[in-house]
Design a protein around this motif. Structure first.
Motif, PDB file in Angstrom:
ATOM      1  N   MET A 164       0.821  -1.210   0.000  1.00  0.00           N
ATOM      2  CA  MET A 164       0.000   0.000   0.000  1.00  0.00           C
ATOM      3  C   MET A 164       0.858   1.265   0.000  1.00  0.00           C
ATOM      4  SD  MET A 164      -3.144  -0.608  -0.406  1.00  0.00           S
ATOM      5  CE  MET A 164      -3.720   1.044  -0.018  1.00  0.00           C
ATOM      6  N   LYS A 165       2.016   1.216   0.637  1.00  0.00           N
ATOM      7  CA  LYS A 165       2.919   2.372   0.589  1.00  0.00           C
ATOM      8  C   LYS A 165       3.307   2.663  -0.861  1.00  0.00           C
ATOM      9  CE  LYS A 165       5.006   1.631   5.144  1.00  0.00           C
ATOM     10  NZ  LYS A 165       6.254   1.258   5.865  1.00  0.00           N
ATOM     11  N   PHE A 166       3.640   1.603  -1.601  1.00  0.00           N
ATOM     12  CA  PHE A 166       3.987   1.784  -3.014  1.00  0.00           C
ATOM     13  C   PHE A 166       2.777   2.256  -3.813  1.00  0.00           C
ATOM     14  CE2 PHE A 166       7.482  -1.348  -2.113  1.00  0.00           C
ATOM     15  CZ  PHE A 166       8.538  -0.522  -2.465  1.00  0.00           C
ATOM     16  N   ALA A 167       1.609   1.680  -3.530  1.00  0.00           N
ATOM     17  CA  ALA A 167       0.400   2.038  -4.282  1.00  0.00           C
ATOM     18  C   ALA A 167       0.048   3.508  -4.101  1.00  0.00           C
ATOM     19  CB  ALA A 167      -0.763   1.148  -3.846  1.00  0.00           C
ATOM     20  N   ARG A 168       0.095   3.984  -2.859  1.00  0.00           N
ATOM     21  CA  ARG A 168      -0.261   5.380  -2.594  1.00  0.00           C
ATOM     22  C   ARG A 168       0.784   6.338  -3.144  1.00  0.00           C
ATOM     23  NH1 ARG A 168      -5.535   5.541  -2.191  1.00  0.00           N
ATOM     24  NH2 ARG A 168      -6.344   4.188  -0.540  1.00  0.00           N
ATOM     25  N   SER A 169       2.011   5.845  -3.360  1.00  0.00           N
ATOM     26  CA  SER A 169       3.044   6.704  -3.944  1.00  0.00           C
ATOM     27  C   SER A 169       3.000   6.673  -5.465  1.00  0.00           C
ATOM     28  CB  SER A 169       4.435   6.268  -3.467  1.00  0.00           C
ATOM     29  OG  SER A 169       4.804   5.032  -4.040  1.00  0.00           O
ATOM     30  N   ALA A 201       3.716  -2.163  -6.220  1.00  0.00           N
ATOM     31  CA  ALA A 201       2.582  -2.405  -5.322  1.00  0.00           C
ATOM     32  C   ALA A 201       1.808  -3.665  -5.677  1.00  0.00           C
ATOM     33  CB  ALA A 201       1.641  -1.207  -5.356  1.00  0.00           C
ATOM     34  N   ALA A 202       1.525  -3.868  -6.956  1.00  0.00           N
ATOM     35  CA  ALA A 202       0.626  -4.948  -7.362  1.00  0.00           C
ATOM     36  C   ALA A 202       1.118  -6.331  -6.941  1.00  0.00           C
ATOM     37  CB  ALA A 202       0.405  -4.895  -8.877  1.00  0.00           C
ATOM     38  N   PRO A 203       2.400  -6.679  -7.154  1.00  0.00           N
ATOM     39  CA  PRO A 203       2.848  -8.010  -6.718  1.00  0.00           C
ATOM     40  C   PRO A 203       2.800  -8.199  -5.210  1.00  0.00           C
ATOM     41  CG  PRO A 203       4.375  -7.076  -8.324  1.00  0.00           C
ATOM     42  CD  PRO A 203       3.459  -5.973  -7.904  1.00  0.00           C
ATOM     43  N   LEU A 204       3.072  -7.145  -4.452  1.00  0.00           N
ATOM     44  CA  LEU A 204       3.057  -7.270  -2.998  1.00  0.00           C
ATOM     45  C   LEU A 204       1.647  -7.453  -2.460  1.00  0.00           C
ATOM     46  CD1 LEU A 204       5.738  -4.573  -2.103  1.00  0.00           C
ATOM     47  CD2 LEU A 204       5.976  -7.050  -1.895  1.00  0.00           C
ATOM     48  N   GLU A 236     -11.395   2.468  -6.072  1.00  0.00           N
ATOM     49  CA  GLU A 236     -10.774   3.316  -7.090  1.00  0.00           C
ATOM     50  C   GLU A 236      -9.295   2.964  -7.281  1.00  0.00           C
ATOM     51  OE1 GLU A 236      -9.924   8.072  -8.013  1.00  0.00           O
ATOM     52  OE2 GLU A 236     -11.123   7.479  -6.281  1.00  0.00           O
ATOM     53  N   LEU A 237      -8.580   2.782  -6.169  1.00  0.00           N
ATOM     54  CA  LEU A 237      -7.163   2.434  -6.269  1.00  0.00           C
ATOM     55  C   LEU A 237      -6.994   1.021  -6.816  1.00  0.00           C
ATOM     56  CD1 LEU A 237      -4.194   3.038  -5.797  1.00  0.00           C
ATOM     57  CD2 LEU A 237      -4.488   2.346  -3.399  1.00  0.00           C
ATOM     58  N   LEU A 238      -7.855   0.112  -6.401  1.00  0.00           N
ATOM     59  CA  LEU A 238      -7.769  -1.262  -6.899  1.00  0.00           C
ATOM     60  C   LEU A 238      -7.999  -1.301  -8.403  1.00  0.00           C
ATOM     61  CD1 LEU A 238      -7.410  -4.248  -6.367  1.00  0.00           C
ATOM     62  CD2 LEU A 238      -9.810  -4.374  -5.662  1.00  0.00           C
ATOM     63  N   MET A 239      -8.918  -0.490  -8.903  1.00  0.00           N
ATOM     64  CA  MET A 239      -9.146  -0.432 -10.341  1.00  0.00           C
ATOM     65  C   MET A 239      -7.903   0.069 -11.069  1.00  0.00           C
ATOM     66  SD  MET A 239     -11.949  -1.552 -11.611  1.00  0.00           S
ATOM     67  CE  MET A 239     -12.000  -0.674 -13.170  1.00  0.00           C
ATOM     68  N   LYS A 240      -7.231   1.071 -10.503  1.00  0.00           N
ATOM     69  CA  LYS A 240      -6.000   1.576 -11.109  1.00  0.00           C
ATOM     70  C   LYS A 240      -4.937   0.485 -11.172  1.00  0.00           C
ATOM     71  CE  LYS A 240      -6.632   6.411  -9.698  1.00  0.00           C
ATOM     72  NZ  LYS A 240      -6.137   7.514  -8.829  1.00  0.00           N
ATOM     73  N   LEU A 241      -4.865  -0.317 -10.120  1.00  0.00           N
ATOM     74  CA  LEU A 241      -3.878  -1.394 -10.083  1.00  0.00           C
ATOM     75  C   LEU A 241      -4.197  -2.470 -11.112  1.00  0.00           C
ATOM     76  CD1 LEU A 241      -3.487  -1.737  -6.208  1.00  0.00           C
ATOM     77  CD2 LEU A 241      -1.676  -1.045  -7.785  1.00  0.00           C
ATOM     78  N   THR A 242      -5.475  -2.797 -11.274  1.00  0.00           N
ATOM     79  CA  THR A 242      -5.836  -3.848 -12.224  1.00  0.00           C
ATOM     80  C   THR A 242      -5.730  -3.379 -13.669  1.00  0.00           C
ATOM     81  OG1 THR A 242      -8.187  -3.267 -12.040  1.00  0.00           O
ATOM     82  CG2 THR A 242      -7.364  -5.019 -10.601  1.00  0.00           C
ATOM     83  N   GLN A 243      -5.858  -2.079 -13.879  1.00  0.00           N
ATOM     84  CA  GLN A 243      -5.781  -1.545 -15.241  1.00  0.00           C
ATOM     85  C   GLN A 243      -4.348  -1.198 -15.646  1.00  0.00           C
ATOM     86  OE1 GLN A 243      -8.564   1.726 -15.135  1.00  0.00           O
ATOM     87  NE2 GLN A 243     -10.359   0.378 -15.212  1.00  0.00           N
ATOM     88  N   HIS A 244      -3.457  -1.121 -14.663  1.00  0.00           N
ATOM     89  CA  HIS A 244      -2.055  -0.833 -14.961  1.00  0.00           C
ATOM     90  C   HIS A 244      -1.388  -2.087 -15.528  1.00  0.00           C
ATOM     91  CE1 HIS A 244       1.811   1.179 -14.586  1.00  0.00           C
ATOM     92  NE2 HIS A 244       2.293   0.098 -14.012  1.00  0.00           N
ATOM     93  N   GLU A 245      -0.559  -1.921 -16.524  1.00  0.00           N
ATOM     94  CA  GLU A 245       0.075  -3.070 -17.184  1.00  0.00           C
ATOM     95  C   GLU A 245       1.312  -3.525 -16.404  1.00  0.00           C
ATOM     96  OE1 GLU A 245       0.737  -2.162 -21.270  1.00  0.00           O
ATOM     97  OE2 GLU A 245      -1.382  -1.952 -21.732  1.00  0.00           O
ATOM     98  N   THR A 246       1.091  -4.006 -15.199  1.00  0.00           N
ATOM     99  CA  THR A 246       2.175  -4.547 -14.386  1.00  0.00           C
ATOM    100  C   THR A 246       2.608  -5.884 -14.966  1.00  0.00           C
ATOM    101  OG1 THR A 246       1.273  -3.505 -12.408  1.00  0.00           O
ATOM    102  CG2 THR A 246       2.841  -5.306 -12.066  1.00  0.00           C
ATOM    103  N   PRO A 247       3.910  -6.076 -15.219  1.00  0.00           N
ATOM    104  CA  PRO A 247       4.353  -7.366 -15.753  1.00  0.00           C
ATOM    105  C   PRO A 247       4.176  -8.477 -14.729  1.00  0.00           C
ATOM    106  CG  PRO A 247       6.236  -6.006 -15.154  1.00  0.00           C
ATOM    107  CD  PRO A 247       5.031  -5.132 -15.033  1.00  0.00           C
ATOM    108  N   GLY A 248       3.922  -9.685 -15.202  1.00  0.00           N
ATOM    109  CA  GLY A 248       3.790 -10.821 -14.297  1.00  0.00           C
ATOM    110  C   GLY A 248       2.344 -11.222 -14.085  1.00  0.00           C
ATOM    111  N   PHE A 249       2.084 -11.845 -12.955  1.00  0.00           N
ATOM    112  CA  PHE A 249       0.780 -12.437 -12.671  1.00  0.00           C
ATOM    113  C   PHE A 249      -0.070 -11.616 -11.719  1.00  0.00           C
ATOM    114  CE2 PHE A 249       3.554 -16.192 -13.485  1.00  0.00           C
ATOM    115  CZ  PHE A 249       2.968 -16.594 -14.676  1.00  0.00           C
ATOM    116  N   ALA A 250       0.400 -10.460 -11.300  1.00  0.00           N
ATOM    117  CA  ALA A 250      -0.298  -9.700 -10.266  1.00  0.00           C
ATOM    118  C   ALA A 250      -1.690  -9.243 -10.705  1.00  0.00           C
ATOM    119  CB  ALA A 250       0.544  -8.499  -9.833  1.00  0.00           C
TER     120      ALA A 250
END
Length: 217
Positions: A50-55, A61-64, A98-112
């Motif tokens: 969450m520290k990474f997500a809010r920053s 953030a997504a893998p953690l 709202e933050l969870l949607m941003k995380l799911t829509q971000h193209e984070t590499p891997g399985f997160a």
């Protein structure tokens, strides 16, 4: 997805998840309960995520957050929405929709991202039951995608490879698939999912408990 592509994705996730090594606390001597240890570790991982997500660092953030969810889903503090007067600077550790949607829509590499889709469905259906089978079906697709990747490359679920903290494996995914089948009213298939999980690991407590609850429910 091909076996080669799944392997490539797994290696990307492994590199990202090395961040998790920095925040795993030592619980030696504090408790002998494995589930309590998992919860405490998962909570620390979630807070760090969450520290990474809010920053704004969604790649970190997504893998953690995914790791924390798979290790112990009770470690995730989720709110559908935050009050308008909520001071994020004083409490950054609540994952809102709202933050969870941003995380799911971000193209984070891997399985997160597919794992976060599974997480989002659990919480949305619990708070908004009218969302229906389309949302659950999407989450089931994410589970099946991850299962196919592991079947293509069994190295993914080996704990020593530390992919999503070593928590991305078939038995946990089948537990979540069972939960989704229960949401859809398919008790028979839910039991089958848990039975498959127990064939993988006969000592998997969650699967034994959840299957027993379905039988007596």
């Amino acid at each position: 997805m091909s076996a080669e592509l799944c392997s490539s994705v797994a290696l990307q996730t492994h590199r990202i998840d090395e961040l998790g090594e920095l925040i795993r606390p030592s619980l030696r001597g504090k408790t002998d309960d494995p589930m309590a240890k998992n919860y405490e570790v998962a909570t620390q991982i979630f807070l760090n995520g969450m520290k990474f997500a809010r920053s704004g660092d969604y790649d970190a953030a997504a893998p953690l957050i995914s790791h924390a969810f798979l290790l112990d889903d009770q470690s995730v503090e989720f709110a559908t929405a935050l009050p308008s007067d909520f001071d994020i600077s004083k409490n950054i550790f609540i994952l809102d929709y709202e933050l969870l949607m941003k995380l799911t829509q971000h193209e984070t590499p891997g399985f997160a991202v597919p794992i976060l889709s599974i997480l989002m469905t659990h919480y949305l259906v619990s708070t908004h039951p009218t969302l229906g089978q389309s949302v659950i079906g999407s989450a089931m697709g994410a589970v099946d995608y991850l299962l196919r990747c592991i079947e293509s490359d069994p190295e993914i679920e080996k704990p020593e490879n530390f992919i999503i903290g070593g928590c991305l494996n078939r038995k946990i995914l089948l537990k979540h698939k069972s939960a989704f089948h229960m949401m859809m009213g398919n008790r028979k298939q839910a039991i089958k999912d848990l039975t498959k999980a127990l064939k993988i690991d006969e000592f998997y407590t969650d699967a034994r408990v959840f299957r027993a609850n379905i039988w007596v429910g």
